[in-house]
Each structure stands twice: as C-alpha cells, then as structure tokens.
Design an enzyme around this catalytic site. Structure first.
Site, PDB file in Angstrom:
ATOM      1  N   ASP A 146      -3.428   7.349   3.508  1.00  0.00           N
ATOM      2  CA  ASP A 146      -2.514   7.915   2.505  1.00  0.00           C
ATOM      3  C   ASP A 146      -2.191   9.365   2.887  1.00  0.00           C
ATOM      4  O   ASP A 146      -2.779   9.931   3.811  1.00  0.00           O
ATOM      5  CB  ASP A 146      -3.128   7.817   1.091  1.00  0.00           C
ATOM      6  N   GLY A 197     -16.813  11.155   0.465  1.00  0.00           N
ATOM      7  CA  GLY A 197     -16.306   9.849   0.032  1.00  0.00           C
ATOM      8  C   GLY A 197     -16.133   8.833   1.139  1.00  0.00           C
ATOM      9  O   GLY A 197     -15.149   8.111   1.178  1.00  0.00           O
ATOM     10  N   THR A 198     -17.122   8.780   2.026  1.00  0.00           N
ATOM     11  CA  THR A 198     -17.055   7.772   3.085  1.00  0.00           C
ATOM     12  C   THR A 198     -18.371   7.007   3.137  1.00  0.00           C
ATOM     13  O   THR A 198     -19.437   7.590   2.976  1.00  0.00           O
ATOM     14  CB  THR A 198     -16.677   8.392   4.447  1.00  0.00           C
ATOM     15  N   ALA A 222     -15.897  12.881  -6.538  1.00  0.00           N
ATOM     16  CA  ALA A 222     -15.275  13.854  -5.632  1.00  0.00           C
ATOM     17  C   ALA A 222     -14.526  14.936  -6.414  1.00  0.00           C
ATOM     18  O   ALA A 222     -14.538  16.103  -6.034  1.00  0.00           O
ATOM     19  CB  ALA A 222     -14.319  13.134  -4.672  1.00  0.00           C
ATOM     20  N   ARG A 233       0.851  -1.210   0.000  1.00  0.00           N
ATOM     21  CA  ARG A 233       0.000   0.000   0.000  1.00  0.00           C
ATOM     22  C   ARG A 233       0.879   1.250   0.000  1.00  0.00           C
ATOM     23  O   ARG A 233       0.617   2.221  -0.690  1.00  0.00           O
ATOM     24  CB  ARG A 233      -0.917   0.037   1.229  1.00  0.00           C
ATOM     25  N   HIS A 274      -7.081   7.467  11.590  1.00  0.00           N
ATOM     26  CA  HIS A 274      -6.714   6.047  11.458  1.00  0.00           C
ATOM     27  C   HIS A 274      -5.222   5.857  11.191  1.00  0.00           C
ATOM     28  O   HIS A 274      -4.809   4.819  10.689  1.00  0.00           O
ATOM     29  CB  HIS A 274      -7.544   5.391  10.338  1.00  0.00           C
ATOM     30  N   ASN A 304      -8.359   8.287   5.943  1.00  0.00           N
ATOM     31  CA  ASN A 304      -7.390   7.716   5.005  1.00  0.00           C
ATOM     32  C   ASN A 304      -6.006   7.653   5.616  1.00  0.00           C
ATOM     33  O   ASN A 304      -5.601   8.530   6.380  1.00  0.00           O
ATOM     34  CB  ASN A 304      -7.348   8.534   3.713  1.00  0.00           C
TER      35      ASN A 304
HETATM   36  P1  NAD Z   1     -15.136   2.873   2.025  1.00  0.00           P
HETATM   37  O1  NAD Z   1     -14.244   2.119   1.101  1.00  0.00           O
HETATM   38  O2  NAD Z   1     -15.928   2.126   3.025  1.00  0.00           O
HETATM   39  O3  NAD Z   1     -16.203   3.713   1.160  1.00  0.00           O
HETATM   40  C1  NAD Z   1     -15.813   4.535   0.099  1.00  0.00           C
HETATM   41  C2  NAD Z   1     -16.931   5.522  -0.200  1.00  0.00           C
HETATM   42  O4  NAD Z   1     -16.459   6.396  -1.191  1.00  0.00           O
HETATM   43  C3  NAD Z   1     -18.222   4.879  -0.735  1.00  0.00           C
HETATM   44  O5  NAD Z   1     -19.319   5.464  -0.084  1.00  0.00           O
HETATM   45  C4  NAD Z   1     -18.205   5.231  -2.225  1.00  0.00           C
HETATM   46  O6  NAD Z   1     -19.505   5.428  -2.763  1.00  0.00           O
HETATM   47  C5  NAD Z   1     -17.422   6.530  -2.218  1.00  0.00           C
HETATM   48  N1  NAD Z   1     -16.683   6.799  -3.465  1.00  0.00           N
HETATM   49  C6  NAD Z   1     -16.036   5.922  -4.271  1.00  0.00           C
HETATM   50  N2  NAD Z   1     -15.463   6.562  -5.305  1.00  0.00           N
HETATM   51  C7  NAD Z   1     -15.749   7.879  -5.130  1.00  0.00           C
HETATM   52  C8  NAD Z   1     -15.441   9.055  -5.880  1.00  0.00           C
HETATM   53  N3  NAD Z   1     -14.708   9.024  -7.002  1.00  0.00           N
HETATM   54  N4  NAD Z   1     -15.915  10.246  -5.425  1.00  0.00           N
HETATM   55  C9  NAD Z   1     -16.669  10.313  -4.285  1.00  0.00           C
HETATM   56  N5  NAD Z   1     -16.998   9.237  -3.557  1.00  0.00           N
HETATM   57  C10 NAD Z   1     -16.525   8.031  -3.967  1.00  0.00           C
HETATM   58  O7  NAD Z   1     -14.262   3.986   2.695  1.00  0.00           O
HETATM   59  P2  NAD Z   1     -14.300   4.621   4.158  1.00  0.00           P
HETATM   60  O8  NAD Z   1     -15.691   5.030   4.496  1.00  0.00           O
HETATM   61  O9  NAD Z   1     -13.229   5.627   4.159  1.00  0.00           O
HETATM   62  O10 NAD Z   1     -13.910   3.444   5.157  1.00  0.00           O
HETATM   63  C11 NAD Z   1     -12.877   2.601   4.806  1.00  0.00           C
HETATM   64  C12 NAD Z   1     -11.756   2.406   5.801  1.00  0.00           C
HETATM   65  O11 NAD Z   1     -10.700   1.817   5.016  1.00  0.00           O
HETATM   66  C13 NAD Z   1     -11.176   3.642   6.399  1.00  0.00           C
HETATM   67  O12 NAD Z   1     -11.079   3.416   7.754  1.00  0.00           O
HETATM   68  C14 NAD Z   1      -9.761   3.781   5.812  1.00  0.00           C
HETATM   69  O13 NAD Z   1      -8.793   3.857   6.842  1.00  0.00           O
HETATM   70  C15 NAD Z   1      -9.493   2.515   5.068  1.00  0.00           C
HETATM   71  N6  NAD Z   1      -9.038   2.731   3.651  1.00  0.00           N
HETATM   72  C16 NAD Z   1      -8.212   3.795   3.378  1.00  0.00           C
HETATM   73  C17 NAD Z   1      -7.804   4.035   2.075  1.00  0.00           C
HETATM   74  C18 NAD Z   1      -6.891   5.226   1.826  1.00  0.00           C
HETATM   75  O14 NAD Z   1      -6.115   5.601   2.703  1.00  0.00           O
HETATM   76  N7  NAD Z   1      -6.962   5.863   0.657  1.00  0.00           N
HETATM   77  C19 NAD Z   1      -8.227   3.212   1.038  1.00  0.00           C
HETATM   78  C20 NAD Z   1      -9.071   2.114   1.353  1.00  0.00           C
HETATM   79  C21 NAD Z   1      -9.468   1.885   2.676  1.00  0.00           C
END
Ligand code: NAD
Length: 239
Positions: free
Chosen positions: A98, A179-180, A223, A63, A113, A96
């Site tokens: 990242d 985006g959550t 987003a 990652r 987190h 996130n």
């Molecule tokens: P999630 O994966 O549960 O949900 C993602 C949400 O984003 C969904 O509701 C989806 O409809 C929406 N989405 C997807 N693409 C989008 C876009 N282009 N524009 C706007 N919205 C969009 O994510 P979460 O609610 O953040 O929970 C996941 C957990 O997993 C967190 O605790 C996090 O720490 C971890 N995680 C982090 C990353 C990262 O750091 N980038 C990536 C994956 C998971």
C-alpha cells in the site's frame, strides 16, 4: 519508491502489514494465513499468475481499490514526522504494497515487495504507474502491449532493493521492526544482520512474533499507540 535512496541512515524502520491494520487494510497472518479469503499460493505467486491470470488481476485490482478508500493512521503519521526531523538519517523499508507511508508524508520509503500503485510490463519490462484496474487489460504506456502485471513481488521472486537494505542495516545505529510477523524472508532476517553489525534493535508489534527473541527490546501494543510513543522518545532524546 524505487531503490536508490543513497546514504547510510542512523535509523532503519522495517514495517509490515500490522502498521496498516488500523487503517482498515487486513493483515494476512491474523486471518489464519489467508489474504482476504485467498490462499497466498493462489494469488501471490508467479505460478498462480501463469495458471489463472484473471483471478490474480482481480485480486490486486480489489486490493488497489480498497487501499485507495482508506487513510494513513497515527503510526504512519509518526514516521512521517520523524523523517521531517531526521531527514536522510531515517529509512523506512516496507513490506507493504500500500502507499499509506507516502500519503502520510514519508518520502524515504523503500518498497521491498513492490507497490499496488505501479505496474510492470511483461513485454518490455517498463515499470510505470498503474492506470487503474488491470482487468480487462489496458495497454502498456511504453510499448502498447496488453501484458501488464502488478509491480508487486510474489513469493518466490526477488525483493527490490536488497543491496541498499543490506548497506543500511550494516551501517545503522538503530533497527526497529513494526507490525511484522517475521514469517516472510528475507525481511525476517534483517534484525539479525542489524544486531550483528552492532545496532540497537526494537520490535513494536501487537503480539509476540516469530522473531521476538532476536530483538534486544520488544514492546507490545497497537501500532497507532506504540509507534507515536517511540517516535516521541527519539525526538525528545535527540537520538
Ligand atoms: P503479517 O500479516 O504476516 O503479520 C502482521 C503482523 O502485524 C502480526 O505480527 C500482527 O501481530 C501485527 N499486527 C496486527 N495488527 C497490528 C496493529 N494494529 N499494530 C501493530 N501490530 C499489528 O504481515 P507481514 O509480516 O508484513 O508479512 C505479510 C506479507 O503480506 C508482506 O510481504 C506484505 O507484502 C503482504 N501484505 C501486505 C499488506 C499491505 O500492503 N498493507 C497487507 C497484507 C499482506
């Protein structure tokens, strides 16, 4: 960032994996509950780390390398531009791990987190910048033991900065979630706290989430489009 940002911001923005999706960092709810092909229980719990540390380290090493090869998108850029105007009146709380907010220029970011780019030593508890891959096991810069783990919050562990987040939610005028999915607690409950204390609430997401009904307003879209639009409105209206 570490907790301790101080002051009560007018606007609190909560971001989730969806804000980084268009940068090429996959979310996990969208992939049927898998995170890069892994069950969350196998890579993101203290039990998984105890049973199979190498698999967990390998997962986060991958990652960390993947995130280093992507760039912030217009949604991250827009929030950084908003901070340049509002300063202390904006706090970004991110789920996130990242660092795309920081690379876009945001400085007031609370990583509830944890962060892929940081490590915690299980021997001395020192937290520091990740020296790169954690396999095969580099030494801690503080105590020299080879017991580093990613400084990320796994399921079942306590998120960072909850006291500061609670104060910000209780005092802010506007709470925006971007985006959550609303499936991970306690972040999923932040909208209820903010609205109980009288904040306006807005959800910006690709699709309706598990918590859409708790927001006064919900706007659906990518987003990279809806976040710059909303930021433009805030800047024009001066609110
Ligand atoms: P999630 O994966 O549960 O949900 C993602 C949400 O984003 C969904 O509701 C989806 O409809 C929406 N989405 C997807 N693409 C989008 C876009 N282009 N524009 C706007 N919205 C969009 O994510 P979460 O609610 O953040 O929970 C996941 C957990 O997993 C967190 O605790 C996090 O720490 C971890 N995680 C982090 C990353 C990262 O750091 N980038 C990536 C994956 C998971």
């Amino acid at each position: 960032m570490t907790p301790g940002l101080g002051g009560v911001p007018r606007i609190v923005v909560l971001t989730g994996a969806g804000i980084s999706a268009e940068s090429g960092v996959p979310t996990f709810r969208d992939a049927g509950g898998l995170w890069e092909g892994h069950r969350v229980e196998d890579v993101a719990t203290p039990e998984a780390f105890e049973q199979d540390p190498d698999t967990v380290q390998r997962f986060y090493d991958a990652r960390r390398r993947a995130v280093a090869s992507v760039a912030p998108n217009p949604a991250h850029d827009a929030l950084a531009a908003l901070e340049r105007e509002l300063g202390d009146d904006l706090l970004v709380v991110t789920q996130n791990i990242d660092d795309l907010h920081e690379r876009a220029g945001s400085t007031r970011v609370l990583h509830m987190h944890g962060e892929l780019g940081r490590v915690r030593c299980l021997a001395c508890e020192a937290r520091s910048e990740a020296p790169g891959d954690l396999l095969p096991g580099p030494p801690c810069q503080n105590c020299g033991e080879r017991m580093l783990r990613p400084d990320v919050v796994w399921f079942g562990e306590m998120p960072y900065g909850l006291d500061e987040i609670d104060l910000a939610l209780a005092g802010c005028e506007t709470f925006v979630a971007i985006g959550t999915s609303g499936a991970v607690h306690p972040a999923a409950g932040f909208v209820l706290t903010a609205s109980a204390f009288g904040a306006e609430t807005l959800e910006l997401n690709l699709a309706g989430s598990e918590i859409t009904s708790f927001f006064a307003e919900s706007r659906l879209g990518l987003a990279s489009l809806v976040v710059p639009e909303w930021v433009g409105e805030v800047l024009r209206e001066g609110r």
